[in-house]
Design a protein around this motif. Structure first.
Motif, PDB file in Angstrom:
ATOM      1  N   MET A 273       0.841  -1.251   0.025  1.00  0.00           N
ATOM      2  CA  MET A 273       0.076   0.010   0.063  1.00  0.00           C
ATOM      3  C   MET A 273       0.858   1.326   0.102  1.00  0.00           C
ATOM      4  O   MET A 273       0.690   2.220  -0.839  1.00  0.00           O
ATOM      5  CB  MET A 273      -0.893  -0.064   1.320  1.00  0.00           C
ATOM      6  N   GLU A 274       2.002   1.269   1.024  1.00  0.00           N
ATOM      7  CA  GLU A 274       2.734   2.592   0.874  1.00  0.00           C
ATOM      8  C   GLU A 274       3.495   2.787  -0.518  1.00  0.00           C
ATOM      9  O   GLU A 274       4.077   3.654  -0.809  1.00  0.00           O
ATOM     10  CB  GLU A 274       3.952   2.541   2.236  1.00  0.00           C
ATOM     11  N   GLN A 275       3.891   1.299  -1.079  1.00  0.00           N
ATOM     12  CA  GLN A 275       4.629   1.485  -2.293  1.00  0.00           C
ATOM     13  C   GLN A 275       3.911   2.022  -3.505  1.00  0.00           C
ATOM     14  O   GLN A 275       4.260   2.619  -4.331  1.00  0.00           O
ATOM     15  CB  GLN A 275       5.089   0.095  -2.587  1.00  0.00           C
ATOM     16  N   MET A 276       2.603   1.627  -3.437  1.00  0.00           N
ATOM     17  CA  MET A 276       1.520   2.221  -4.432  1.00  0.00           C
ATOM     18  C   MET A 276       1.371   3.853  -4.224  1.00  0.00           C
ATOM     19  O   MET A 276       1.257   4.574  -5.181  1.00  0.00           O
ATOM     20  CB  MET A 276       0.254   1.529  -4.220  1.00  0.00           C
ATOM     21  N   MET A 277       1.368   4.145  -2.896  1.00  0.00           N
ATOM     22  CA  MET A 277       1.124   5.391  -2.795  1.00  0.00           C
ATOM     23  C   MET A 277       2.189   6.471  -2.670  1.00  0.00           C
ATOM     24  O   MET A 277       2.356   7.587  -3.488  1.00  0.00           O
ATOM     25  CB  MET A 277       0.501   5.649  -1.311  1.00  0.00           C
ATOM     26  N   TYR A 278       3.450   5.794  -2.291  1.00  0.00           N
ATOM     27  CA  TYR A 278       4.575   6.885  -2.216  1.00  0.00           C
ATOM     28  C   TYR A 278       5.810   6.384  -3.005  1.00  0.00           C
ATOM     29  O   TYR A 278       6.960   7.086  -3.179  1.00  0.00           O
ATOM     30  CB  TYR A 278       5.044   6.966  -0.664  1.00  0.00           C
ATOM     31  N   GLY A 279       5.661   5.035  -3.664  1.00  0.00           N
ATOM     32  CA  GLY A 279       7.009   4.690  -4.318  1.00  0.00           C
ATOM     33  C   GLY A 279       7.755   3.833  -3.365  1.00  0.00           C
ATOM     34  O   GLY A 279       7.237   3.610  -2.240  1.00  0.00           O
TER      35      GLY A 279
END
Length: 622
Positions: A273-279
Motif C-alpha cells: 500500500m505504501e509502495q503504491m502511494m509513495y513509491g
C-alpha cells in the motif's frame, strides 16, 4: 547480657554518628559563611567626560542589596541585575557556584583619583560591603584618528559569508569601526536550510563596554535570504542599539540558542500500500534539536577627537534646535513663554542644555521638560522640549542672549555647536499698577507681586450686639465647662495613647492604609488614562499594584518580587487564580511600558482589571 552490650554499643555508635554529622554541618555552615566574596569591577583609568560601567559581583544568594551613593561620578542608569547558576559533578561530588551582578552606568565629571563607593549586601542575616577600587580620571587628550566607516550593514557583513552546516546563527552589526558614543545597530539571526519548528533556551551574550537599548521586533517572523547561492530560512531573534562607552577593541560575546528543525528523511516502503502511494522510498520529517553558538564580533571604538567645546557632555549624534517666544511685546506682570525644541538622531536622553541667562527683572519658573524617543532599526531618534514660563516685573527693553549646546557628529566627524536666536523683549507699564519718577525702577518684584494685598478693611459686615449685663463667668455654661473638662481630657488621653500604639505598629498601619492609598493612586491613573499618557499610565498602575501588595502583606520594598508576592498571597489563603491574575496584570504593564509600539487600546481594560483584582483580594483577605 550479650544483647544488652550490643544494644549499648549501638546507641554509642549512633550518638557518635550524630555528633560527627553535627560537626560536619557546622563546619559546612562556617565555610559557607566565610566564602562570601563581594567584589567590584570597573576600569582603573578613564577620561574626563567618558561613560563607563561599574559592576558589583557576589558569589551567594543575596537577601538584600544596598546600592552605593555616587558623589564623584554622575549616575546615568542602573542597577541592572543578572545572575548565573552552575553545577559540576566531578568524581561523584557535586558543587554549585552562584554569581549575582549589579551594574551601574556612570560618567566621569572631573579629573582626579576617586574611590568607587562601596555597596552593601545581606546574606543569611550577615552584612557585607564590597571591596575597594580606585579610578583615575585623566584629562581628555583626543588624538589622531582615521575616517569612520559609514558603510551599510550589508557591506560590513558581506554576502560571501561562509556558512558552516545547514543551520547556524550570526550576529550582524551596522558598523565595525565607530566613535565612542556612536550608535551601532545589532541584529541576531538564525539561518536554516531546513524547516524551523521551534526555538528555545536563548541565552543573551554580555555587552561589556556598551549601553544597550532594545528594538521591539514583535513576533518572530520567517523570511528568506540567499547566501552562496543557497536560499535560507531566516528568523530575526533580537535587535538592539548599542552605544560604546569606552574606546579600544570591544568584543560582543557569542549568544547560544537551541533550534528544533524538521529534517526530511527517507525510508523504504513497509508494504505494498505504501509502495503504491509513495513509491519505494517514503519521505518523512524528523525533529532534531541543535545547540547553536554565534561567532564573536569585534568592534573597533575610536576616541573622540581633540578640541572638545567647553559645554560638550559626551552627546554623539546629529541634532537641530529651534527656539521661539510667543510674545516679544507685553505689559509688566504679564507672562510669556520661551520654547526650545531639539530634534535629531542619537541618545537624546543624555541631552542637557544650560539654563538661559535671563535678565534679573524676569521671574522665571522651572522649565517643563518633555521628551519623545523612537527606537527603530534605523537607530534612535527623538525630540526634547524645554518650555519656560517668564513674567517680567518691570517695564523696559530686555534681551535674552542665545543658549547653546555641543555634540559630536559622526557623519561629519566634527564637533558642532547649536545656538538659539537672541530675543528682544519690550515690556510696557502694567495695567494694574503704575509708577512715576525715578523711584519706579527701584521697586522690587516682591513689592509688585503683593501690592494691593497689604491693606484690609477692619470690618465689612454688621457686628452682633450683646447686652452689657451679660457675661460668661459663673454662668451655667461656664460651670458645665469646668465640670466636663477633666472628663474630656481623660478621654482624649486614652484615645491618643490607643492611636499611638496603633501608629507604632508599622505593619498594621500599612495594612489599614493599603486600600486607601491604592484608591488615591487609581484616581491619578484615571487622569493619565483620560490624557492618553501611555508610559506614565502603565507606570502608575504598576505602582498601585506593587504598593498595594507590599502594604497589604507587610512586605518591605527590598523583598518585594513576583515570587514573594505569589508566596504571601497563597499563605493568606488567596485563591491561586487571583494570584496569577495580578501577576499577569503586572507583566502586561511592564511589557506595555517598554514596548516600542505604543498603543492605547488596552489601557481601559488594564485599569478595570486593576480595580477588580484589588476588590477580589480585599474579599479574600476578610
Amino acid at each position: 547480657m550479650v544483647v544488652l552490650v550490643i544494644e549499648t554499643n549501638y546507641r554509642e555508635m549512633r550518638l557518635k554518628t550524630y555528633i560527627i554529622l553535627g560537626i560536619l554541618l557546622l563546619s559546612f555552615g562556617l565555610i559557607k559563611a566565610q566564602n562570601v566574596k563581594f567584589t567590584v569591577q570597573a576600569p582603573t583609568m578613564v577620561e574626563e567626560g567618558s561613560q563607563f560601567q561599574i559592576t558589583y559581583r557576589v558569589n551567594a544568594d543575596v537577601d538584600a542589596f544596598h546600592g552605593p551613593e555616587f558623589t564623584d561620578f554622575q549616575l546615568l542608569g542602573g542597577p541592572s541585575t543578572g545572575s548565573s547558576y552552575s553545577t559540576q559533578i566531578i568524581n561523584g561530588r557535586a558543587s554549585q557556584s552562584i554569581e549575582k551582578t549589579y551594574s551601574y552606568y556612570v560618567r566621569a565629571t572631573k579629573a582626579g583619583t576617586f574611590m568607587v563607593p562601596q555597596a552593601g549586601i545581606t546574606v543569611d542575616g550577615k552584612k557585607y560591603t564590597s571591596s575597594q577600587w580606585s579610578i583615575k580620571v585623566v584629562k581628555s587628550k583626543g588624538g589622531a584618528y582615521k575616517n569612520a566607516s559609514d558603510k551599510a550593514m550589508a557591506k560590513e557583513n558581506p554576502e560571501d559569508f561562509n556558512a558552516d552546516g545547514r543551520v547556524f546563527v550570526r550576529t550582524l552589526v551596522s558598523k565595525h569601526k565607530v566613535f565612542r558614543g556612536e550608535p551601532i545597530i545589532l541584529v541576531q539571526k538564525l539561518y536554516s536550510l531546513d524547516r524551523i519548528a521551534n526555538i528555545t533556551n536563548f541565552k543573551e551574550p554580555t555587552y561589556s563596554g556598551f549601553w544597550k537599548e532594545n528594538i521591539d521586533i514583535g513576533d518572530l517572523k520567517l523570511s528568506r535570504e540567499t547566501i552562496n547561492g543557497q536560499a535560507f530560512n531566516v528568523v530575526v531573534l533580537q535587535k538592539y542599539i548599542l552605544f560604546p562607552q569606552k574606546t579600544g577593541k570591544l568584543d560582543i560575546e557569542p549568544f547560544n540558542i537551541d533550534a528544533i528543525v524538521q529534517i526530511v528523511r527517507t525510508r523504504a516502503a513497509r508494504d505494498q500500500m505504501e509502495q503504491m502511494m509513495y513509491g519505494n522510498k517514503v519521505r518523512y520529517y524528523s525533529n532534531e534539536t541543535l545547540k547553536l553558538k554565534s561567532p564573536k564580533v569585534r568592534i573597533n571604538v575610536q576616541p573622540l577627537p581633540a578640541g572638545k567645546p567647553a559645554n560638550f557632555n559626551g552627546l554623539v549624534g546629529d541634532f537641530t534646535m529651534e527656539a521661539s517666544v510667543d510674545k516679544d511685546e507685553l505689559a509688566a506682570n504679564d507672562a510669556f513663554n520661551l520654547k526650545i525644541v531639539i530634534k535629531g538622531k542619537g541618545n537624546i536622553s543624555l541631552l542637557e542644555i544650560p539654563k538661559p541667562n535671563f535678565p534679573p527683572d524676569f521671574e522665571v519658573y522651572d522649565p517643563k521638560i518633555s521628551q519623545k524617543s523612537n527606537t527603530s532599526a534605523s537607530g534612535m531618534s527623538g525630540t526634547k522640549t524645554y518650555e519656560y514660563l517668564i513674567i517680567p516685573r518691570n517695564e523696559g527693553s530686555y534681551t535674552i542672549p542665545p543658549v547653546g549646546f555641543s555634540f559630536f557628529n559622526p557623519r561629519t566627524e566634527a564637533y558642532e555647536t547649536l545656538h538659539s536666536d537672541t530675543f528682544h523683549i519690550k515690556v510696557g507699564k502694567g495695567s494694574a499698577v503704575s509708577f512715576t519718577g525715578v523711584n519706579s525702577s527701584s521697586v522690587s518684584r516682591d513689592e509688585i507681586k503683593y501690592l494691593g494685598k497689604d491693606i484690609h478693611y477692619i470690618k465689612t459686615h454688621d457686628s452682633e450686639l450683646r447686652s452689657i449685663n451679660s457675661h460668661l463667668f459663673n454662668s451655667l455654661g461656664h460651670l458645665l465647662f469646668l465640670l466636663l473638662s477633666p472628663l474630656f481630657a481623660l478621654l482624649f488621653i486614652i484615645f491618643y495613647k490607643k492611636n499611638e500604639k496603633k501608629r507604632s505598629n508599622i505593619s498594621l498601619m500599612r495594612n489599614k492604609k493599603a486600600t486607601k492609598v491604592a484608591r488615591k493612586r487609581l484616581k491619578n491613573a484615571k487622569k493619565l488614562l483620560a490624557e492618553q499618557n501611555h508610559g506614565k499610565f502603565y507606570e502608575e498602575i504598576s505602582k498601585v499594584l506593587w504598593g498595594y501588595i507590599g502594604d497589604k502583606l507587610s512586605i518591605s520594598m527590598s523583598e518585594l518580587s513576583m515570587d514573594t508576592a505569589r508566596e504571601r498571597l497563597l499563605e493568606k489563603g488567596v485563591d491561586e487564580s487571583i494570584t496569577e491574575e495580578i501577576i499577569s496584570i503586572l507583566n502586561a504593564c511592564e511589557y506595555a511600558r517598554y514596548a516600542s509600539d505604543k498603543q492605547n487600546d488596552g489601557m481601559e481594560q488594564i485599569y478595570n482589571q486593576a480595580i477588580n483584582i484589588i476588590s477580589k483580594i480585599e474579599k479574600s483577605l476578610k
